[in-house]
Design a protein around this motif. Structure first.
Motif, PDB file in Angstrom:
ATOM      1  N   TRP A 104       9.774 -10.185  11.282  1.00 46.40           N
ATOM      2  CA  TRP A 104       9.538  -9.737   9.903  1.00 46.40           C
ATOM      3  C   TRP A 104       8.897  -8.349   9.886  1.00 46.40           C
ATOM      4  O   TRP A 104       9.250  -7.505   9.058  1.00 46.40           O
ATOM      5  CB  TRP A 104       8.645 -10.739   9.175  1.00 46.40           C
ATOM      6  N   TRP A 136      10.108  -5.023   7.969  1.00 42.48           N
ATOM      7  CA  TRP A 136       9.228  -4.379   6.987  1.00 42.48           C
ATOM      8  C   TRP A 136       9.054  -2.901   7.321  1.00 42.48           C
ATOM      9  O   TRP A 136       9.094  -2.047   6.434  1.00 42.48           O
ATOM     10  CB  TRP A 136       7.874  -5.079   6.970  1.00 42.48           C
ATOM     11  N   HIS A 144      10.196  -0.494   4.328  1.00 40.54           N
ATOM     12  CA  HIS A 144       9.136  -0.152   3.379  1.00 40.54           C
ATOM     13  C   HIS A 144       8.174   0.940   3.835  1.00 40.54           C
ATOM     14  O   HIS A 144       7.536   1.573   2.996  1.00 40.54           O
ATOM     15  CB  HIS A 144       8.324  -1.412   3.039  1.00 40.54           C
ATOM     16  N   ASP A 180       0.626   2.516   2.962  1.00 37.64           N
ATOM     17  CA  ASP A 180       1.436   1.569   3.734  1.00 37.64           C
ATOM     18  C   ASP A 180       0.592   0.392   4.203  1.00 37.64           C
ATOM     19  O   ASP A 180       1.039  -0.755   4.176  1.00 37.64           O
ATOM     20  CB  ASP A 180       2.053   2.269   4.948  1.00 37.64           C
ATOM     21  N   GLN A 203      -0.118  -2.003   1.252  1.00 37.07           N
ATOM     22  CA  GLN A 203       1.057  -2.779   0.861  1.00 37.07           C
ATOM     23  C   GLN A 203       1.419  -3.818   1.916  1.00 37.07           C
ATOM     24  O   GLN A 203       1.808  -4.947   1.594  1.00 37.07           O
ATOM     25  CB  GLN A 203       2.250  -1.835   0.642  1.00 37.07           C
ATOM     26  N   PHE A 204       1.264  -3.437   3.193  1.00 38.15           N
ATOM     27  CA  PHE A 204       1.566  -4.364   4.282  1.00 38.15           C
ATOM     28  C   PHE A 204       0.654  -5.590   4.222  1.00 38.15           C
ATOM     29  O   PHE A 204       1.111  -6.722   4.420  1.00 38.15           O
ATOM     30  CB  PHE A 204       1.391  -3.658   5.626  1.00 38.15           C
ATOM     31  N   LYS A 223      -0.767  -6.946   1.641  1.00 39.81           N
ATOM     32  CA  LYS A 223      -0.342  -7.806   0.529  1.00 39.81           C
ATOM     33  C   LYS A 223       0.917  -8.585   0.904  1.00 39.81           C
ATOM     34  O   LYS A 223       1.006  -9.792   0.684  1.00 39.81           O
ATOM     35  CB  LYS A 223      -0.078  -6.950  -0.712  1.00 39.81           C
ATOM     36  N   ASP A 224       1.895  -7.885   1.472  1.00 37.56           N
ATOM     37  CA  ASP A 224       3.168  -8.527   1.818  1.00 37.56           C
ATOM     38  C   ASP A 224       2.995  -9.544   2.945  1.00 37.56           C
ATOM     39  O   ASP A 224       3.654 -10.590   2.949  1.00 37.56           O
ATOM     40  CB  ASP A 224       4.193  -7.470   2.221  1.00 37.56           C
ATOM     41  N   LYS A 272       1.605 -12.828   1.580  1.00 33.11           N
ATOM     42  CA  LYS A 272       2.656 -13.601   0.921  1.00 33.11           C
ATOM     43  C   LYS A 272       3.593 -14.236   1.951  1.00 33.11           C
ATOM     44  O   LYS A 272       4.032 -15.376   1.796  1.00 33.11           O
ATOM     45  CB  LYS A 272       3.454 -12.705  -0.018  1.00 33.11           C
ATOM     46  N   ARG A 273       3.909 -13.484   3.000  1.00 32.87           N
ATOM     47  CA  ARG A 273       4.798 -13.977   4.054  1.00 32.87           C
ATOM     48  C   ARG A 273       4.209 -15.216   4.715  1.00 32.87           C
ATOM     49  O   ARG A 273       4.895 -16.222   4.920  1.00 32.87           O
ATOM     50  CB  ARG A 273       5.016 -12.882   5.090  1.00 32.87           C
TER      51      ARG A 273
END
Length: 225
Positions: free
Chosen positions: A10, A14, A18, A41, A44-45, A47-48, A51-52
């Motif tokens: 993943w 990413w 992104h 970056d 945002q990473f 946060k993502d 969620k992942r």
């Protein structure tokens, strides 16, 4: 192996889709460091990634996961504004610190985590108590292997002082164990020094600088751990 799918693959996707700057990823078991060129970056990473992980019933450790500013640019910027030095972080038994070489260039200093060192000395103290009445030769052979193994892992540039401290702690702990054999077990410093010189190898740096070892140069501003 589970994290290889959940995390490693993943992360590669990413980064390609992104990221607006360089992204450097290092993972060992369930411990990971991710370096970013741009703070946006990194934010945002984080946060993502949260969620992942939730999709697979996993979560980031709330106390160990943090976003920090680290690296040459962080050190230079803070120094220019008379601010405190960049934060440190721990990874694989080392505390990583923004520092400088003797010529004034930026470098990452890696030092043995103090708690890890103390825990290892305590474990050795307990083991030496169990081995109290074994021949000095047998205990000496065992301690030689312990120290050699310690140096091979923690013997990185900039960590010599911690290696010396560990050897001194082993020396002091062994002397106390030998003196506890009996009421007449006092050992003179001269005799103990001879034992130490025979069985406790002196610390030495086993690993070269990362740039020499891997032949790469990296420049990062922020890290997510």
């Amino acid at each position: 192996m589970y994290l290889h799918y959940v995390y490693d693959l993943w992360v590669q996707q990413w980064r390609q889709r992104h990221a607006h700057g360089d992204v450097i990823v290092v993972r060992f078991a369930d411990d990971t460091i991710v370096g970013f060129q741009h703070k946006s970056d990194a934010e945002q990473f984080l946060k993502d990634l949260t969620k992942r992980f939730l999709k697979f019933g996993l979560e980031l450790h709330p106390e160990k996961t943090r976003l920090i500013e680290f690296g040459r640019f962080a050190a230079e910027r803070r120094e220019e504004h008379c601010e405190d030095k960049p934060e440190t972080f721990t990874f694989l038994g080392f505390t990583h610190i923004c520092g400088k070489t003797r010529t004034g260039k930026f470098t990452v200093i890696r030092q043995t985590i103090r708690k890890r060192l103390c825990a290892k000395v305590k474990a050795l103290k307990d083991e030496l108590r169990e081995r109290m009445h074994e021949p000095i030769r047998e205990v000496g052979k065992w301690l030689t292997k312990v120290l050699v193994g310690h140096y091979q892992y923690y013997g990185v540039p900039g960590n010599y002082a911690a290696l010396s401290l560990f050897r001194f702690r082993v020396y002091w702990t062994w002397r106390r164990a030998l003196m506890g054999r009996s009421q007449k077990g006092y050992i003179t410093w001269k005799k103990m020094n001879a034992i130490i010189d025979r069985w406790l190898p002196k610390p030495h740096i086993c690993h070269p600088q990362p740039l020499e070892r891997f032949g790469v140069r990296t420049q990062g501003r922020s890290l997510v751990r």
